[in-house]
Design a protein around this motif. Structure first.
Motif, PDB file in Angstrom:
ATOM      1  N   THR A 100       0.839  -1.197   0.000  1.00 54.04           N
ATOM      2  CA  THR A 100       0.000   0.000   0.000  1.00 54.04           C
ATOM      3  C   THR A 100       0.871   1.243   0.000  1.00 54.04           C
ATOM      4  O   THR A 100       2.064   1.193   0.312  1.00 54.04           O
ATOM      5  CB  THR A 100      -0.900   0.020   1.240  1.00 54.04           C
ATOM      6  N   VAL A 101       0.258   2.355  -0.350  1.00 46.42           N
ATOM      7  CA  VAL A 101       0.969   3.635  -0.289  1.00 46.42           C
ATOM      8  C   VAL A 101       1.445   3.890   1.135  1.00 46.42           C
ATOM      9  O   VAL A 101       2.572   4.355   1.360  1.00 46.42           O
ATOM     10  CB  VAL A 101       0.059   4.778  -0.781  1.00 46.42           C
ATOM     11  N   LYS A 102       0.614   3.574   2.104  1.00 52.22           N
ATOM     12  CA  LYS A 102       0.946   3.795   3.515  1.00 52.22           C
ATOM     13  C   LYS A 102       2.187   3.028   3.934  1.00 52.22           C
ATOM     14  O   LYS A 102       3.012   3.523   4.715  1.00 52.22           O
ATOM     15  CB  LYS A 102      -0.243   3.407   4.390  1.00 52.22           C
ATOM     16  N   ASP A 103       2.352   1.805   3.432  1.00 49.11           N
ATOM     17  CA  ASP A 103       3.472   0.945   3.854  1.00 49.11           C
ATOM     18  C   ASP A 103       4.688   1.050   2.945  1.00 49.11           C
ATOM     19  O   ASP A 103       5.717   0.432   3.217  1.00 49.11           O
ATOM     20  CB  ASP A 103       3.015  -0.515   3.893  1.00 49.11           C
ATOM     21  N   ALA A 104       4.597   1.812   1.868  1.00 50.02           N
ATOM     22  CA  ALA A 104       5.658   1.808   0.857  1.00 50.02           C
ATOM     23  C   ALA A 104       6.991   2.310   1.391  1.00 50.02           C
ATOM     24  O   ALA A 104       8.051   1.759   1.056  1.00 50.02           O
ATOM     25  CB  ALA A 104       5.228   2.643  -0.349  1.00 50.02           C
ATOM     26  N   GLU A 105       6.972   3.342   2.230  1.00 49.62           N
ATOM     27  CA  GLU A 105       8.223   3.967   2.655  1.00 49.62           C
ATOM     28  C   GLU A 105       9.142   2.998   3.381  1.00 49.62           C
ATOM     29  O   GLU A 105      10.372   3.080   3.252  1.00 49.62           O
ATOM     30  CB  GLU A 105       7.938   5.169   3.539  1.00 49.62           C
ATOM     31  N   LYS A 106       8.586   2.065   4.126  1.00 49.98           N
ATOM     32  CA  LYS A 106       9.437   1.156   4.901  1.00 49.98           C
ATOM     33  C   LYS A 106      10.225   0.194   4.018  1.00 49.98           C
ATOM     34  O   LYS A 106      11.127  -0.503   4.498  1.00 49.98           O
ATOM     35  CB  LYS A 106       8.601   0.389   5.919  1.00 49.98           C
ATOM     36  N   HIS A 107       9.911   0.156   2.731  1.00 51.41           N
ATOM     37  CA  HIS A 107      10.657  -0.692   1.800  1.00 51.41           C
ATOM     38  C   HIS A 107      11.831   0.039   1.160  1.00 51.41           C
ATOM     39  O   HIS A 107      12.540  -0.534   0.333  1.00 51.41           O
ATOM     40  CB  HIS A 107       9.724  -1.223   0.717  1.00 51.41           C
ATOM     41  N   ILE A 108      12.053   1.297   1.543  1.00 47.09           N
ATOM     42  CA  ILE A 108      13.119   2.115   0.968  1.00 47.09           C
ATOM     43  C   ILE A 108      14.383   1.993   1.815  1.00 47.09           C
ATOM     44  O   ILE A 108      14.335   2.163   3.040  1.00 47.09           O
ATOM     45  CB  ILE A 108      12.696   3.593   0.889  1.00 47.09           C
ATOM     46  N   ALA A 109      15.508   1.703   1.175  1.00 41.30           N
ATOM     47  CA  ALA A 109      16.799   1.744   1.870  1.00 41.30           C
ATOM     48  C   ALA A 109      17.314   3.173   1.926  1.00 41.30           C
ATOM     49  O   ALA A 109      17.820   3.628   2.953  1.00 41.30           O
ATOM     50  CB  ALA A 109      17.816   0.840   1.189  1.00 41.30           C
ATOM     51  N   GLY A 110      17.198   3.885   0.800  1.00 43.45           N
ATOM     52  CA  GLY A 110      17.713   5.248   0.772  1.00 43.45           C
ATOM     53  C   GLY A 110      17.460   5.917  -0.558  1.00 43.45           C
ATOM     54  O   GLY A 110      16.769   5.382  -1.437  1.00 43.45           O
ATOM     55  N   TYR A 111      18.068   7.102  -0.683  1.00 43.23           N
ATOM     56  CA  TYR A 111      17.856   7.954  -1.844  1.00 43.23           C
ATOM     57  C   TYR A 111      19.202   8.335  -2.455  1.00 43.23           C
ATOM     58  O   TYR A 111      20.241   8.288  -1.791  1.00 43.23           O
ATOM     59  CB  TYR A 111      17.095   9.222  -1.445  1.00 43.23           C
ATOM     60  N   CYS A 112      19.175   8.759  -3.719  1.00 42.30           N
ATOM     61  CA  CYS A 112      20.408   9.124  -4.411  1.00 42.30           C
ATOM     62  C   CYS A 112      20.077  10.049  -5.576  1.00 42.30           C
ATOM     63  O   CYS A 112      18.911  10.284  -5.905  1.00 42.30           O
ATOM     64  CB  CYS A 112      21.131   7.876  -4.919  1.00 42.30           C
ATOM     65  N   VAL A 113      21.118  10.551  -6.211  1.00 41.59           N
ATOM     66  CA  VAL A 113      20.986  11.356  -7.422  1.00 41.59           C
ATOM     67  C   VAL A 113      21.119  10.440  -8.636  1.00 41.59           C
ATOM     68  O   VAL A 113      21.977   9.554  -8.665  1.00 41.59           O
ATOM     69  CB  VAL A 113      22.071  12.459  -7.484  1.00 41.59           C
ATOM     70  N   VAL A 114      20.269  10.663  -9.629  1.00 43.03           N
ATOM     71  CA  VAL A 114      20.347   9.937 -10.906  1.00 43.03           C
ATOM     72  C   VAL A 114      20.328  10.950 -12.043  1.00 43.03           C
ATOM     73  O   VAL A 114      19.570  11.921 -12.000  1.00 43.03           O
ATOM     74  CB  VAL A 114      19.163   8.958 -11.076  1.00 43.03           C
ATOM     75  N   ASN A 115      21.168  10.737 -13.053  1.00 41.72           N
ATOM     76  CA  ASN A 115      21.061  11.488 -14.300  1.00 41.72           C
ATOM     77  C   ASN A 115      20.502  10.525 -15.336  1.00 41.72           C
ATOM     78  O   ASN A 115      21.193   9.625 -15.810  1.00 41.72           O
ATOM     79  CB  ASN A 115      22.420  12.041 -14.737  1.00 41.72           C
ATOM     80  N   ASP A 116      19.230  10.701 -15.662  1.00 41.25           N
ATOM     81  CA  ASP A 116      18.556   9.819 -16.607  1.00 41.25           C
ATOM     82  C   ASP A 116      18.841  10.307 -18.032  1.00 41.25           C
ATOM     83  O   ASP A 116      18.003  10.922 -18.690  1.00 41.25           O
ATOM     84  CB  ASP A 116      17.050   9.805 -16.319  1.00 41.25           C
ATOM     85  N   ILE A 117      20.045  10.030 -18.512  1.00 41.72           N
ATOM     86  CA  ILE A 117      20.437  10.442 -19.861  1.00 41.72           C
ATOM     87  C   ILE A 117      19.519   9.746 -20.873  1.00 41.72           C
ATOM     88  O   ILE A 117      19.207   8.560 -20.727  1.00 41.72           O
ATOM     89  CB  ILE A 117      21.909  10.077 -20.139  1.00 41.72           C
ATOM     90  N   SER A 118      19.090  10.502 -21.877  1.00 44.26           N
ATOM     91  CA  SER A 118      18.083   9.997 -22.815  1.00 44.26           C
ATOM     92  C   SER A 118      18.406  10.471 -24.229  1.00 44.26           C
ATOM     93  O   SER A 118      18.642  11.657 -24.446  1.00 44.26           O
ATOM     94  CB  SER A 118      16.694  10.524 -22.431  1.00 44.26           C
ATOM     95  N   GLU A 119      18.379   9.544 -25.185  1.00 48.18           N
ATOM     96  CA  GLU A 119      18.541   9.911 -26.589  1.00 48.18           C
ATOM     97  C   GLU A 119      17.135  10.058 -27.174  1.00 48.18           C
ATOM     98  O   GLU A 119      16.413   9.072 -27.359  1.00 48.18           O
ATOM     99  CB  GLU A 119      19.341   8.847 -27.338  1.00 48.18           C
ATOM    100  N   ARG A 120      16.711  11.294 -27.453  1.00 55.80           N
ATOM    101  CA  ARG A 120      15.323  11.564 -27.792  1.00 55.80           C
ATOM    102  C   ARG A 120      14.901  10.986 -29.140  1.00 55.80           C
ATOM    103  O   ARG A 120      13.744  10.582 -29.305  1.00 55.80           O
ATOM    104  CB  ARG A 120      15.069  13.077 -27.779  1.00 55.80           C
ATOM    105  N   GLU A 121      15.806  10.957 -30.121  1.00 55.96           N
ATOM    106  CA  GLU A 121      15.433  10.338 -31.389  1.00 55.96           C
ATOM    107  C   GLU A 121      15.169   8.847 -31.190  1.00 55.96           C
ATOM    108  O   GLU A 121      14.170   8.309 -31.674  1.00 55.96           O
ATOM    109  CB  GLU A 121      16.526  10.537 -32.446  1.00 55.96           C
TER     110      GLU A 121
END
Length: 283
Positions: A139-160
């Motif tokens: 559930t949305v309520k229980d989702a957070e407890k499944h998280i270890a942590g957070y980080c920065v991501v650069n989602d590089i994308s080739e648009r063509e």
């Protein structure tokens, strides 16, 4: 805690950043930072170790992806109201899901390589979420407890590749070096308001992206709950949660990456990345 993996590609060692910002070696305590080390039990154990007693790492070693043995690298598209607007696309009624190839993962400061034939390679600073315990139909309520942590991501994308080469986004998202992650994993107990984090990206010293996670359409708990209805999220899985406005494809005129460009990006409290853009190289 801020957990890192440092050293040459494929030879990274586990470490942490102490309260003074110094790199400490964890290899005498754990073999690696991977799925087995991301549970609350193990993270609490690591946090109780006197960090000042750990060996200090000298110099400025390379940082790798902060988690090893990542099973899934999942992306969420158009998850900021203002980004959807700049792309002139409708607000999604459900999260848009795509997969980034595991082979695209790279360290936070490793070069970004333009793929062969690239014409429209773009940048996307994103909040990354690293799963710590298995999530299946949560559930949305229980989702957070499944998280270890957070980080920065650069989602590089080739648009063509993404938009003009068929209906699937994946082939524009998974090219080699298209997934810089890090510099560290910040455990969830130190990220008090993941829905109020400032993000930014600069290209050649010019601010291109500025935003806040409070403008996300779907929150992190909503994303985890949603994904868990369709796939089991395993420890070590990484979710890139969407990008704020300012991508190259949304600018007028459009601006895409070219050889010699330099990116600097980060998220408040989660660290900073910087990448040189290089031409395609045949391995």
């Amino acid at each position: 805690m801020k957990l890192v993996r440092y050293g040459r590609p494929g030879k990274e060692k586990p470490g942490l950043i102490d309260d003074e910002g110094k790199l400490r070696d964890l290899s005498g305590v754990i073999d690696d930072i991977g799925p087995e080390q991301l549970s609350d039990k193990v993270l609490r154990k690591l946090d109780k170790i006197p960090h000042a007693d750990l060996p200090l790492v000298r110099g400025n070693p390379r940082f790798g992806v902060p988690v090893s043995k990542i099973g899934k690298f999942i992306g969420i598209g158009l998850n900021y109201y203002d980004h959807a607007k700049e792309m002139d696309l409708p607000i999604p009624t459900e999260p848009i899901v795509f997969m980034k190839a595991i082979s695209c993962l790279s360290g936070p400061d490793d070069p970004v390589m333009l793929p062969k034939g690239s014409k429209k390679t773009d940048w996307e600073v994103e909040l990354g979420v690293i799963i710590g315990t298995r999530a299946r139909h949560v559930t949305v309520k229980d989702a957070e407890k499944h998280i270890a942590g957070y980080c920065v991501v650069n989602d590089i994308s080739e648009r063509e590749f993404q938009f003009e080469r068929g209906s699937q986004w994946d082939k524009g998202k998974g090219c080699d070096t298209f997934g810089p992650v890090g510099p560290w994993l910040v455990t969830r107990d130190e990220v008090y308001f993941p829905d109020k984090l400032d993000l930014y990206l600069e290209l050649n010293g010019k601010r291109m992206q500025s935003g806040s996670t409070d403008n996300m359409i779907f929150s992190v708990p909503q994303i985890i709950s949603y994904l868990s209805q369709f796939m089991t999220l395993e420890p070590g899985d990484v979710i890139a949660t969407g990008t704020p406005p300012g991508v190259g494809n949304g600018r007028k005129p459009k601006r895409f990456l070219k050889k010699g460009d330099f990116m600097r990006l980060g998220i408040a409290g989660l660290g900073e990345q910087q990448q040189d853009v290089i031409a395609f190289q045949q391995y």
